[in-house]
Design an enzyme around this catalytic site. Structure first.
Site, mmCIF file in Angstrom:
data_model
loop_
_atom_site.group_PDB
_atom_site.id
_atom_site.type_symbol
_atom_site.label_atom_id
_atom_site.label_comp_id
_atom_site.label_asym_id
_atom_site.label_seq_id
_atom_site.Cartn_x
_atom_site.Cartn_y
_atom_site.Cartn_z
ATOM 1 N N TYR A 124 0.677 -1.283 -0.191
ATOM 2 C CA TYR A 124 -0.251 -0.003 0.161
ATOM 3 C C TYR A 124 0.866 1.180 -0.083
ATOM 4 O O TYR A 124 1.696 1.367 1.017
ATOM 5 C CB TYR A 124 -0.781 -0.171 1.141
ATOM 6 C CG TYR A 124 -1.912 1.175 1.184
ATOM 7 C CD1 TYR A 124 -2.968 1.282 0.206
ATOM 8 C CD2 TYR A 124 -1.519 2.556 1.754
ATOM 9 C CE1 TYR A 124 -3.667 2.174 0.160
ATOM 10 C CE2 TYR A 124 -2.252 3.674 1.776
ATOM 11 C CZ TYR A 124 -3.338 3.514 0.774
ATOM 12 O OH TYR A 124 -4.211 4.642 0.514
ATOM 13 N N GLN A 186 -10.605 0.900 1.284
ATOM 14 C CA GLN A 186 -11.196 -0.021 0.120
ATOM 15 C C GLN A 186 -10.082 -1.007 -0.510
ATOM 16 O O GLN A 186 -9.932 -1.846 -1.184
ATOM 17 C CB GLN A 186 -11.994 0.857 -0.881
ATOM 18 C CG GLN A 186 -11.082 1.892 -1.504
ATOM 19 C CD GLN A 186 -11.428 3.174 -1.163
ATOM 20 O OE1 GLN A 186 -11.475 3.266 0.306
ATOM 21 N NE2 GLN A 186 -10.880 4.365 -1.672
ATOM 22 N N ASN A 209 -2.696 6.469 6.763
ATOM 23 C CA ASN A 209 -3.370 7.188 7.791
ATOM 24 C C ASN A 209 -3.977 6.121 8.575
ATOM 25 O O ASN A 209 -3.789 5.064 8.673
ATOM 26 C CB ASN A 209 -4.361 8.306 7.011
ATOM 27 C CG ASN A 209 -5.528 7.545 6.663
ATOM 28 O OD1 ASN A 209 -5.895 6.302 6.572
ATOM 29 N ND2 ASN A 209 -6.202 8.265 5.795
ATOM 30 N N SER A 233 3.348 9.516 11.025
ATOM 31 C CA SER A 233 4.715 9.500 11.269
ATOM 32 C C SER A 233 4.939 10.102 12.614
ATOM 33 O O SER A 233 4.650 11.259 12.879
ATOM 34 C CB SER A 233 5.339 10.059 10.036
ATOM 35 O OG SER A 233 6.882 9.997 10.140
ATOM 36 N N GLN A 255 9.541 15.657 9.688
ATOM 37 C CA GLN A 255 8.344 14.725 10.006
ATOM 38 C C GLN A 255 7.081 15.511 10.134
ATOM 39 O O GLN A 255 6.207 14.928 9.787
ATOM 40 C CB GLN A 255 8.932 14.007 11.168
ATOM 41 C CG GLN A 255 9.904 13.024 11.077
ATOM 42 C CD GLN A 255 9.666 12.029 9.771
ATOM 43 O OE1 GLN A 255 8.994 11.333 10.088
ATOM 44 N NE2 GLN A 255 10.399 12.243 9.087
ATOM 45 N N HIS A 258 4.747 15.602 7.152
ATOM 46 C CA HIS A 258 4.176 14.490 6.858
ATOM 47 C C HIS A 258 2.427 14.635 6.783
ATOM 48 O O HIS A 258 2.010 14.388 5.981
ATOM 49 C CB HIS A 258 4.735 13.263 7.509
ATOM 50 C CG HIS A 258 5.637 12.424 6.982
ATOM 51 N ND1 HIS A 258 5.513 11.773 5.702
ATOM 52 C CD2 HIS A 258 7.099 12.487 7.267
ATOM 53 C CE1 HIS A 258 6.685 11.222 5.326
ATOM 54 N NE2 HIS A 258 7.566 11.506 6.226
ATOM 55 N N GLU A 322 9.345 6.040 16.505
ATOM 56 C CA GLU A 322 9.593 5.512 15.117
ATOM 57 C C GLU A 322 10.858 5.665 14.591
ATOM 58 O O GLU A 322 11.661 4.984 14.415
ATOM 59 C CB GLU A 322 8.593 6.018 14.218
ATOM 60 C CG GLU A 322 8.555 5.441 12.666
ATOM 61 C CD GLU A 322 7.796 6.225 11.888
ATOM 62 O OE1 GLU A 322 7.603 6.001 10.580
ATOM 63 O OE2 GLU A 322 7.187 7.351 12.080
ATOM 64 N N HIS A 323 11.204 7.042 14.723
ATOM 65 C CA HIS A 323 12.695 7.730 14.174
ATOM 66 C C HIS A 323 13.245 8.139 15.455
ATOM 67 O O HIS A 323 12.382 8.978 16.053
ATOM 68 C CB HIS A 323 12.061 8.423 13.180
ATOM 69 C CG HIS A 323 11.733 8.314 11.954
ATOM 70 N ND1 HIS A 323 10.206 8.518 11.671
ATOM 71 C CD2 HIS A 323 11.993 7.501 10.832
ATOM 72 C CE1 HIS A 323 10.202 8.022 10.359
ATOM 73 N NE2 HIS A 323 10.930 7.386 9.860
ATOM 74 N N ASP A 356 14.735 7.777 5.226
ATOM 75 C CA ASP A 356 13.474 7.904 4.302
ATOM 76 C C ASP A 356 13.858 7.630 2.705
ATOM 77 O O ASP A 356 12.867 7.202 2.211
ATOM 78 C CB ASP A 356 12.880 9.286 4.310
ATOM 79 C CG ASP A 356 11.964 9.249 5.607
ATOM 80 O OD1 ASP A 356 11.838 8.477 6.274
ATOM 81 O OD2 ASP A 356 11.434 10.374 6.025
ATOM 82 N N GLU A 410 0.434 -37.114 28.380
ATOM 83 C CA GLU A 410 -0.331 -36.090 28.129
ATOM 84 C C GLU A 410 -1.798 -36.677 27.739
ATOM 85 O O GLU A 410 -2.718 -35.744 27.232
ATOM 86 C CB GLU A 410 0.165 -35.208 26.956
ATOM 87 C CG GLU A 410 1.214 -34.352 27.375
ATOM 88 C CD GLU A 410 1.674 -33.172 26.073
ATOM 89 O OE1 GLU A 410 2.119 -32.303 26.529
ATOM 90 O OE2 GLU A 410 1.496 -33.640 24.857
ATOM 91 N N HIS A 415 -0.541 -40.568 19.580
ATOM 92 C CA HIS A 415 0.713 -40.048 19.141
ATOM 93 C C HIS A 415 1.865 -41.144 19.806
ATOM 94 O O HIS A 415 3.006 -41.310 19.143
ATOM 95 C CB HIS A 415 1.034 -38.923 20.226
ATOM 96 C CG HIS A 415 0.474 -37.501 19.821
ATOM 97 N ND1 HIS A 415 -0.858 -37.228 19.479
ATOM 98 C CD2 HIS A 415 1.018 -36.555 19.305
ATOM 99 C CE1 HIS A 415 -1.219 -36.248 18.806
ATOM 100 N NE2 HIS A 415 0.152 -35.542 18.710
#
Length: 427
Positions: A124, A186, A209, A233, A255, A258, A322-323, A356, A410, A415
Protein backbone atom coordinates in the site's frame (compact mmCIF):
# COMPACT_ATOMS: atom_id res chain seq x y z
CA UNK A 1 6.00 23.88 20.37
CA UNK A 2 5.03 23.30 23.98
CA UNK A 3 7.98 23.29 26.39
CA UNK A 4 7.78 21.01 29.43
CA UNK A 5 10.37 21.32 32.18
CA UNK A 6 11.40 18.36 34.32
CA UNK A 7 8.18 16.31 34.05
CA UNK A 8 7.47 13.85 36.85
CA UNK A 9 7.65 10.21 35.83
CA UNK A 10 4.04 9.58 36.85
CA UNK A 11 3.00 12.11 34.18
CA UNK A 12 5.03 10.57 31.34
CA UNK A 13 2.20 8.47 29.95
CA UNK A 14 -0.04 11.49 29.48
CA UNK A 15 2.84 13.66 28.27
CA UNK A 16 3.88 11.15 25.61
CA UNK A 17 0.40 10.36 24.30
CA UNK A 18 0.10 10.43 20.51
CA UNK A 19 -2.43 12.77 18.84
CA UNK A 20 -4.36 9.90 17.27
CA UNK A 21 -7.92 8.73 17.39
CA UNK A 22 -8.67 5.49 19.20
CA UNK A 23 -9.45 2.35 17.24
CA UNK A 24 -13.04 2.46 18.47
CA UNK A 25 -13.51 5.86 16.77
CA UNK A 26 -12.57 4.39 13.40
CA UNK A 27 -13.39 0.69 13.53
CA UNK A 28 -17.09 1.00 12.75
CA UNK A 29 -16.39 2.77 9.46
CA UNK A 30 -13.64 0.32 8.50
CA UNK A 31 -15.78 -2.71 9.35
CA UNK A 32 -18.68 -1.44 7.24
CA UNK A 33 -16.47 -0.90 4.19
CA UNK A 34 -14.85 -4.32 4.64
CA UNK A 35 -18.23 -6.05 4.74
CA UNK A 36 -19.43 -4.28 1.59
CA UNK A 37 -16.27 -5.09 -0.36
CA UNK A 38 -16.35 -8.70 0.86
CA UNK A 39 -19.92 -8.99 -0.47
CA UNK A 40 -19.97 -6.69 -3.50
CA UNK A 41 -16.34 -6.72 -4.64
CA UNK A 42 -15.36 -4.29 -7.39
CA UNK A 43 -18.62 -2.37 -7.33
CA UNK A 44 -18.07 -1.42 -3.68
CA UNK A 45 -14.44 -0.55 -4.37
CA UNK A 46 -15.62 1.68 -7.22
CA UNK A 47 -18.24 3.35 -5.02
CA UNK A 48 -15.76 4.18 -2.24
CA UNK A 49 -13.13 5.36 -4.73
CA UNK A 50 -15.70 7.79 -6.09
CA UNK A 51 -16.69 8.90 -2.59
CA UNK A 52 -13.21 9.36 -1.10
CA UNK A 53 -11.04 10.11 -4.14
CA UNK A 54 -13.68 12.03 -6.13
CA UNK A 55 -13.17 10.05 -9.33
CA UNK A 56 -15.18 7.40 -11.18
CA UNK A 57 -13.05 4.69 -12.78
CA UNK A 58 -14.00 2.08 -15.35
CA UNK A 59 -10.84 0.09 -14.58
CA UNK A 60 -8.53 0.04 -11.56
CA UNK A 61 -5.64 -1.73 -13.25
CA UNK A 62 -2.81 0.46 -14.52
CA UNK A 63 -1.94 -0.37 -18.14
CA UNK A 64 1.49 -0.81 -19.73
CA UNK A 65 0.80 2.29 -21.82
CA UNK A 66 0.23 4.35 -18.66
CA UNK A 67 3.50 3.08 -17.20
CA UNK A 68 5.45 3.90 -20.36
CA UNK A 69 3.93 7.39 -20.50
CA UNK A 70 4.76 7.96 -16.82
CA UNK A 71 8.36 6.91 -17.36
CA UNK A 72 8.78 9.60 -20.01
CA UNK A 73 7.43 12.22 -17.58
CA UNK A 74 9.95 11.55 -14.79
CA UNK A 75 12.98 13.88 -15.03
CA UNK A 76 16.30 12.17 -15.71
CA UNK A 77 17.86 13.62 -12.55
CA UNK A 78 15.10 12.10 -10.44
CA UNK A 79 15.57 8.75 -12.17
CA UNK A 80 19.25 8.86 -11.26
CA UNK A 81 18.40 9.68 -7.65
CA UNK A 82 15.94 6.78 -7.51
CA UNK A 83 18.60 4.48 -9.01
CA UNK A 84 21.13 5.50 -6.34
CA UNK A 85 18.61 4.90 -3.55
CA UNK A 86 17.55 1.55 -5.07
CA UNK A 87 21.17 0.41 -5.24
CA UNK A 88 21.81 1.19 -1.56
CA UNK A 89 18.54 -0.39 -0.44
CA UNK A 90 19.35 -3.51 -2.49
CA UNK A 91 22.82 -3.74 -0.93
CA UNK A 92 21.58 -3.43 2.64
CA UNK A 93 18.67 -5.84 2.26
CA UNK A 94 20.61 -8.43 0.23
CA UNK A 95 23.15 -8.48 3.08
CA UNK A 96 20.34 -9.64 5.39
CA UNK A 97 20.15 -13.07 3.71
CA UNK A 98 20.94 -15.91 6.08
CA UNK A 99 22.18 -19.44 5.43
CA UNK A 100 20.25 -22.60 6.21
CA UNK A 101 20.52 -23.64 9.86
CA UNK A 102 21.41 -27.35 9.97
CA UNK A 103 21.94 -29.41 13.10
CA UNK A 104 21.97 -33.03 14.25
CA UNK A 105 20.35 -32.70 17.68
CA UNK A 106 21.36 -36.28 18.55
CA UNK A 107 22.68 -39.20 16.48
CA UNK A 108 20.21 -39.97 13.70
CA UNK A 109 18.00 -36.90 14.33
CA UNK A 110 18.62 -34.12 11.80
CA UNK A 111 16.81 -30.77 12.04
CA UNK A 112 17.15 -27.76 9.80
CA UNK A 113 15.54 -24.44 9.06
CA UNK A 114 15.13 -22.80 5.67
CA UNK A 115 13.45 -19.58 4.58
CA UNK A 116 10.88 -19.40 1.80
CA UNK A 117 9.37 -16.27 0.25
CA UNK A 118 5.76 -15.28 0.83
CA UNK A 119 4.23 -15.94 -2.58
CA UNK A 120 1.73 -13.07 -2.77
CA UNK A 121 2.30 -9.70 -1.12
CA UNK A 122 0.33 -6.47 -1.29
CA UNK A 123 1.97 -3.06 -1.05
CA UNK A 124 0.00 0.00 0.00
CA UNK A 125 1.49 3.30 -1.13
CA UNK A 126 -0.13 6.50 0.17
CA UNK A 127 -0.88 9.19 -2.41
CA UNK A 128 -2.73 12.35 -1.50
CA UNK A 129 -0.65 15.38 -0.67
CA UNK A 130 2.64 13.43 -0.76
CA UNK A 131 2.97 10.60 -3.30
CA UNK A 132 5.41 8.34 -1.47
CA UNK A 133 7.23 6.64 -4.34
CA UNK A 134 10.16 6.14 -1.96
CA UNK A 135 8.05 3.63 -0.04
CA UNK A 136 7.90 1.47 -3.17
CA UNK A 137 11.68 1.15 -3.02
CA UNK A 138 11.45 0.16 0.63
CA UNK A 139 8.87 -2.56 -0.02
CA UNK A 140 9.26 -3.84 -3.58
CA UNK A 141 13.07 -4.10 -3.48
CA UNK A 142 13.20 -6.53 -0.51
CA UNK A 143 10.14 -8.36 -1.86
CA UNK A 144 12.04 -9.04 -5.07
CA UNK A 145 15.21 -10.05 -3.24
CA UNK A 146 13.15 -12.42 -1.09
CA UNK A 147 11.67 -14.00 -4.21
CA UNK A 148 7.98 -13.10 -3.84
CA UNK A 149 6.19 -14.21 -7.02
CA UNK A 150 3.29 -11.73 -6.98
CA UNK A 151 3.83 -8.14 -5.84
CA UNK A 152 0.54 -6.22 -5.99
CA UNK A 153 0.53 -2.46 -5.42
CA UNK A 154 -2.46 -0.27 -4.54
CA UNK A 155 -2.30 3.52 -4.43
CA UNK A 156 -5.06 6.16 -4.59
CA UNK A 157 -5.72 7.99 -7.86
CA UNK A 158 -6.04 11.76 -8.12
CA UNK A 159 -9.28 13.49 -9.11
CA UNK A 160 -8.45 12.83 -12.77
CA UNK A 161 -7.93 9.11 -12.25
CA UNK A 162 -4.16 9.41 -12.59
CA UNK A 163 -1.26 8.09 -10.54
CA UNK A 164 1.82 10.22 -9.91
CA UNK A 165 4.35 9.34 -12.67
CA UNK A 166 7.16 8.75 -10.14
CA UNK A 167 5.04 6.09 -8.41
CA UNK A 168 4.40 4.23 -11.67
CA UNK A 169 8.02 4.56 -12.80
CA UNK A 170 9.43 3.30 -9.49
CA UNK A 171 6.94 0.43 -9.23
CA UNK A 172 7.84 -0.77 -12.70
CA UNK A 173 11.56 -0.36 -12.03
CA UNK A 174 11.31 -2.46 -8.86
CA UNK A 175 9.40 -5.35 -10.40
CA UNK A 176 5.87 -4.79 -9.12
CA UNK A 177 3.66 -7.23 -11.02
CA UNK A 178 0.32 -5.33 -10.90
CA UNK A 179 -0.61 -1.76 -10.00
CA UNK A 180 -4.13 -0.68 -9.04
CA UNK A 181 -5.68 2.78 -8.69
CA UNK A 182 -7.26 2.07 -5.33
CA UNK A 183 -6.55 3.76 -2.02
CA UNK A 184 -7.53 3.84 1.62
CA UNK A 185 -9.68 1.29 3.39
CA UNK A 186 -11.04 -0.05 0.11
CA UNK A 187 -7.53 -0.96 -1.08
CA UNK A 188 -6.77 -2.92 2.09
CA UNK A 189 -10.14 -4.67 1.93
CA UNK A 190 -9.65 -5.47 -1.77
CA UNK A 191 -6.30 -7.13 -1.12
CA UNK A 192 -7.75 -8.93 1.91
CA UNK A 193 -10.70 -10.60 0.20
CA UNK A 194 -9.75 -10.37 -3.46
CA UNK A 195 -12.20 -9.06 -6.05
CA UNK A 196 -12.69 -9.84 -9.73
CA UNK A 197 -9.99 -7.26 -10.43
CA UNK A 198 -7.77 -7.09 -7.33
CA UNK A 199 -5.91 -10.26 -6.27
CA UNK A 200 -6.10 -11.57 -2.72
CA UNK A 201 -2.68 -11.47 -1.05
CA UNK A 202 -1.12 -13.26 1.91
CA UNK A 203 0.50 -10.25 3.58
CA UNK A 204 -0.03 -6.49 3.32
CA UNK A 205 2.73 -3.92 3.73
CA UNK A 206 2.89 -0.16 3.83
CA UNK A 207 2.09 2.94 5.85
CA UNK A 208 -1.05 5.02 5.76
CA UNK A 209 -3.36 7.22 7.79
CA UNK A 210 -5.22 6.01 10.87
CA UNK A 211 -8.00 4.49 8.76
CA UNK A 212 -5.51 2.44 6.75
CA UNK A 213 -3.81 1.34 9.97
CA UNK A 214 -7.08 0.08 11.44
CA UNK A 215 -8.00 -1.54 8.11
CA UNK A 216 -4.72 -3.46 8.15
CA UNK A 217 -5.39 -4.62 11.69
CA UNK A 218 -8.87 -5.75 10.65
CA UNK A 219 -7.36 -7.67 7.72
CA UNK A 220 -5.60 -9.96 10.20
CA UNK A 221 -9.01 -11.22 11.33
CA UNK A 222 -9.50 -12.61 7.83
CA UNK A 223 -6.25 -14.56 7.63
CA UNK A 224 -4.08 -11.89 6.03
CA UNK A 225 -0.82 -10.96 7.74
CA UNK A 226 0.49 -7.39 7.97
CA UNK A 227 3.92 -5.88 8.39
CA UNK A 228 3.00 -3.83 11.47
CA UNK A 229 0.47 -1.22 12.61
CA UNK A 230 2.20 1.69 10.85
CA UNK A 231 0.29 4.93 11.34
CA UNK A 232 1.10 8.66 11.38
CA UNK A 233 4.81 9.45 11.27
CA UNK A 234 6.74 10.51 14.36
CA UNK A 235 10.24 11.57 15.36
CA UNK A 236 12.07 12.01 18.65
CA UNK A 237 15.38 13.85 18.84
CA UNK A 238 17.69 13.83 21.83
CA UNK A 239 20.21 16.67 21.63
CA UNK A 240 22.56 18.70 23.77
CA UNK A 241 24.71 21.78 23.20
CA UNK A 242 26.91 19.85 20.74
CA UNK A 243 23.96 19.73 18.31
CA UNK A 244 23.41 22.36 15.61
CA UNK A 245 20.00 23.93 16.40
CA UNK A 246 19.15 24.62 12.76
CA UNK A 247 19.82 20.96 11.89
CA UNK A 248 17.63 19.73 14.73
CA UNK A 249 14.80 22.08 13.75
CA UNK A 250 14.99 20.92 10.14
CA UNK A 251 14.66 17.29 11.26
CA UNK A 252 11.65 18.08 13.43
CA UNK A 253 9.97 19.89 10.55
CA UNK A 254 10.79 17.12 8.08
CA UNK A 255 8.49 14.84 10.03
CA UNK A 256 5.95 17.51 10.94
CA UNK A 257 5.23 18.12 7.25
CA UNK A 258 4.12 14.50 6.76
CA UNK A 259 0.66 15.13 8.15
CA UNK A 260 -1.37 17.08 10.68
CA UNK A 261 -1.47 14.00 12.95
CA UNK A 262 2.32 13.57 12.94
CA UNK A 263 4.23 14.22 16.15
CA UNK A 264 7.78 15.40 16.84
CA UNK A 265 9.53 15.60 20.21
CA UNK A 266 12.83 17.09 21.30
CA UNK A 267 14.38 15.87 24.56
CA UNK A 268 17.37 17.62 26.10
CA UNK A 269 19.24 18.34 29.31
CA UNK A 270 19.94 21.85 27.96
CA UNK A 271 17.25 24.53 28.12
CA UNK A 272 19.43 26.75 25.98
CA UNK A 273 19.33 24.15 23.18
CA UNK A 274 15.55 23.79 23.47
CA UNK A 275 15.06 27.55 23.14
CA UNK A 276 17.44 27.79 20.17
CA UNK A 277 15.66 24.98 18.34
CA UNK A 278 12.23 26.48 19.05
CA UNK A 279 13.38 29.75 17.46
CA UNK A 280 14.75 27.89 14.43
CA UNK A 281 11.48 26.02 14.01
CA UNK A 282 9.59 29.34 13.97
CA UNK A 283 11.89 30.72 11.30
CA UNK A 284 12.12 27.64 9.07
CA UNK A 285 8.41 26.82 9.09
CA UNK A 286 7.56 30.19 7.50
CA UNK A 287 9.02 29.21 4.13
CA UNK A 288 7.73 25.63 3.91
CA UNK A 289 5.27 24.90 1.06
CA UNK A 290 3.49 22.53 3.47
CA UNK A 291 3.49 25.11 6.26
CA UNK A 292 -0.18 24.63 7.19
CA UNK A 293 0.30 20.90 7.70
CA UNK A 294 3.55 21.34 9.62
CA UNK A 295 2.01 23.96 11.91
CA UNK A 296 -0.81 21.59 12.89
CA UNK A 297 1.70 18.84 13.66
CA UNK A 298 3.87 21.23 15.66
CA UNK A 299 0.85 21.97 17.86
CA UNK A 300 0.97 18.28 18.88
CA UNK A 301 4.70 18.40 19.48
CA UNK A 302 6.85 19.02 22.55
CA UNK A 303 10.16 20.29 23.84
CA UNK A 304 11.02 18.32 26.99
CA UNK A 305 13.72 19.38 29.45
CA UNK A 306 15.07 16.57 31.64
CA UNK A 307 17.60 16.49 34.47
CA UNK A 308 19.99 13.79 33.29
CA UNK A 309 21.02 11.51 30.45
CA UNK A 310 19.57 8.52 32.30
CA UNK A 311 16.20 10.22 32.70
CA UNK A 312 16.26 11.11 29.00
CA UNK A 313 16.92 7.49 27.97
CA UNK A 314 14.19 6.20 30.28
CA UNK A 315 11.68 8.64 28.82
CA UNK A 316 12.69 7.80 25.23
CA UNK A 317 12.31 4.06 25.84
CA UNK A 318 8.88 4.74 27.35
CA UNK A 319 7.88 6.59 24.18
CA UNK A 320 9.35 4.06 21.72
CA UNK A 321 9.83 6.44 18.75
CA UNK A 322 9.51 5.42 15.13
CA UNK A 323 12.51 7.60 14.20
CA UNK A 324 15.14 8.43 16.83
CA UNK A 325 17.92 10.97 16.28
CA UNK A 326 20.87 11.01 18.67
CA UNK A 327 22.81 14.26 18.51
CA UNK A 328 24.77 14.48 21.76
CA UNK A 329 28.36 14.50 23.00
CA UNK A 330 27.92 11.20 24.84
CA UNK A 331 26.27 9.36 21.93
CA UNK A 332 27.53 5.92 23.01
CA UNK A 333 25.43 6.08 26.18
CA UNK A 334 22.24 6.77 24.23
CA UNK A 335 22.96 4.18 21.55
CA UNK A 336 23.82 1.41 24.02
CA UNK A 337 20.79 2.05 26.22
CA UNK A 338 18.05 2.46 23.64
CA UNK A 339 15.80 -0.62 23.48
CA UNK A 340 12.62 0.79 21.91
CA UNK A 341 13.05 2.56 18.57
CA UNK A 342 12.27 1.84 14.94
CA UNK A 343 15.38 3.32 13.33
CA UNK A 344 18.26 5.31 14.87
CA UNK A 345 20.12 8.24 13.29
CA UNK A 346 23.40 9.32 14.86
CA UNK A 347 25.26 12.64 14.73
CA UNK A 348 24.86 16.11 13.28
CA UNK A 349 25.20 14.92 9.70
CA UNK A 350 22.71 12.05 9.76
CA UNK A 351 19.31 13.55 8.96
CA UNK A 352 16.24 11.34 9.25
CA UNK A 353 15.65 12.10 5.57
CA UNK A 354 18.63 9.88 4.72
CA UNK A 355 16.80 6.84 6.02
CA UNK A 356 13.60 7.95 4.33
CA UNK A 357 15.24 7.88 0.93
CA UNK A 358 18.71 6.68 0.15
CA UNK A 359 21.04 5.44 2.91
CA UNK A 360 19.84 1.84 2.50
CA UNK A 361 17.86 1.19 5.69
CA UNK A 362 14.11 0.70 5.49
CA UNK A 363 11.74 3.55 6.30
CA UNK A 364 8.65 1.40 6.90
CA UNK A 365 8.75 1.44 10.68
CA UNK A 366 6.54 0.83 13.73
CA UNK A 367 4.74 3.93 15.05
CA UNK A 368 2.50 4.76 18.00
CA UNK A 369 4.77 2.97 20.48
CA UNK A 370 4.80 -0.32 18.55
CA UNK A 371 8.61 -0.09 18.39
CA UNK A 372 8.42 -1.77 21.80
CA UNK A 373 7.39 -5.05 20.15
CA UNK A 374 7.71 -4.71 16.35
CA UNK A 375 10.68 -4.46 14.01
CA UNK A 376 10.75 -2.26 10.96
CA UNK A 377 10.35 -3.92 7.57
CA UNK A 378 13.38 -5.99 6.54
CA UNK A 379 14.16 -8.90 4.24
CA UNK A 380 12.72 -11.45 6.66
CA UNK A 381 9.40 -9.56 6.58
CA UNK A 382 8.85 -11.05 3.12
CA UNK A 383 9.85 -14.57 4.10
CA UNK A 384 8.73 -17.44 6.33
CA UNK A 385 11.01 -19.75 8.26
CA UNK A 386 10.21 -23.43 7.72
CA UNK A 387 11.65 -26.23 9.84
CA UNK A 388 12.48 -29.72 8.61
CA UNK A 389 13.48 -32.93 10.34
CA UNK A 390 14.65 -36.34 9.22
CA UNK A 391 15.07 -39.26 11.61
CA UNK A 392 16.74 -42.53 10.71
CA UNK A 393 16.55 -45.88 12.51
CA UNK A 394 19.29 -44.94 14.97
CA UNK A 395 17.52 -41.68 15.69
CA UNK A 396 14.08 -43.18 16.39
CA UNK A 397 15.67 -45.73 18.72
CA UNK A 398 17.38 -42.90 20.60
CA UNK A 399 14.43 -40.54 20.86
CA UNK A 400 11.46 -42.89 20.70
CA UNK A 401 11.07 -43.83 24.35
CA UNK A 402 11.08 -40.18 25.44
CA UNK A 403 8.29 -39.45 22.93
CA UNK A 404 6.24 -42.42 24.17
CA UNK A 405 6.52 -41.33 27.81
CA UNK A 406 5.60 -37.72 27.07
CA UNK A 407 2.66 -38.64 24.82
CA UNK A 408 1.28 -41.06 27.39
CA UNK A 409 1.62 -38.44 30.14
CA UNK A 410 -0.48 -36.06 28.04
CA UNK A 411 -3.06 -38.75 27.37
CA UNK A 412 -2.43 -38.81 23.61
CA UNK A 413 -2.31 -42.54 22.86
CA UNK A 414 -2.25 -42.20 19.07
CA UNK A 415 0.85 -40.04 19.34
CA UNK A 416 2.50 -42.79 21.39
CA UNK A 417 1.38 -45.52 18.98
CA UNK A 418 2.97 -43.70 16.03
CA UNK A 419 6.33 -44.21 17.73
CA UNK A 420 5.67 -47.63 19.31
CA UNK A 421 4.87 -49.19 15.93
CA UNK A 422 8.15 -47.98 14.50
CA UNK A 423 10.16 -49.17 17.49
CA UNK A 424 8.59 -52.64 17.32
CA UNK A 425 9.41 -52.87 13.63
CA UNK A 426 13.09 -52.49 14.52
CA UNK A 427 13.17 -55.21 17.20
Amino acid sequence: MQKIKYPNKENWELLLRRPTQTVSDIEETVTQIFEEIKTLGDSAVREYTERFDKVSLDSFLVTKEEIEKASNQVPEELKQAIALAKKNIEKFHAAQKTDRVNLETMPGVSCWQEKRPIQKVGLYIPGGTAPLFSTILMLAVPARIAGCKEIVLCTPPDEFGKINPAILYTANLCGVTQIFKVGGIQAIAGMTFGTKTIPKVYKIFGPGNQYVTVAKQLATKYGVAIDMPAGPSELLVVADDSAVPSFVASDLLSQAEHGTDSQVILVSTSEKLLDSVALEVENQIKVLPRRAIAEKAIENSKLILVKSDQEAVDLINEYGPEHYIVCVENEDFYIENIVNAGSVFIGNYTPESAGDYASGTNHTLPTNGYAKQYSGVNLDSFMKSMTFQKINQEGILGIGNAIELMAEAEGLQAHKNAVTLRLKSLE
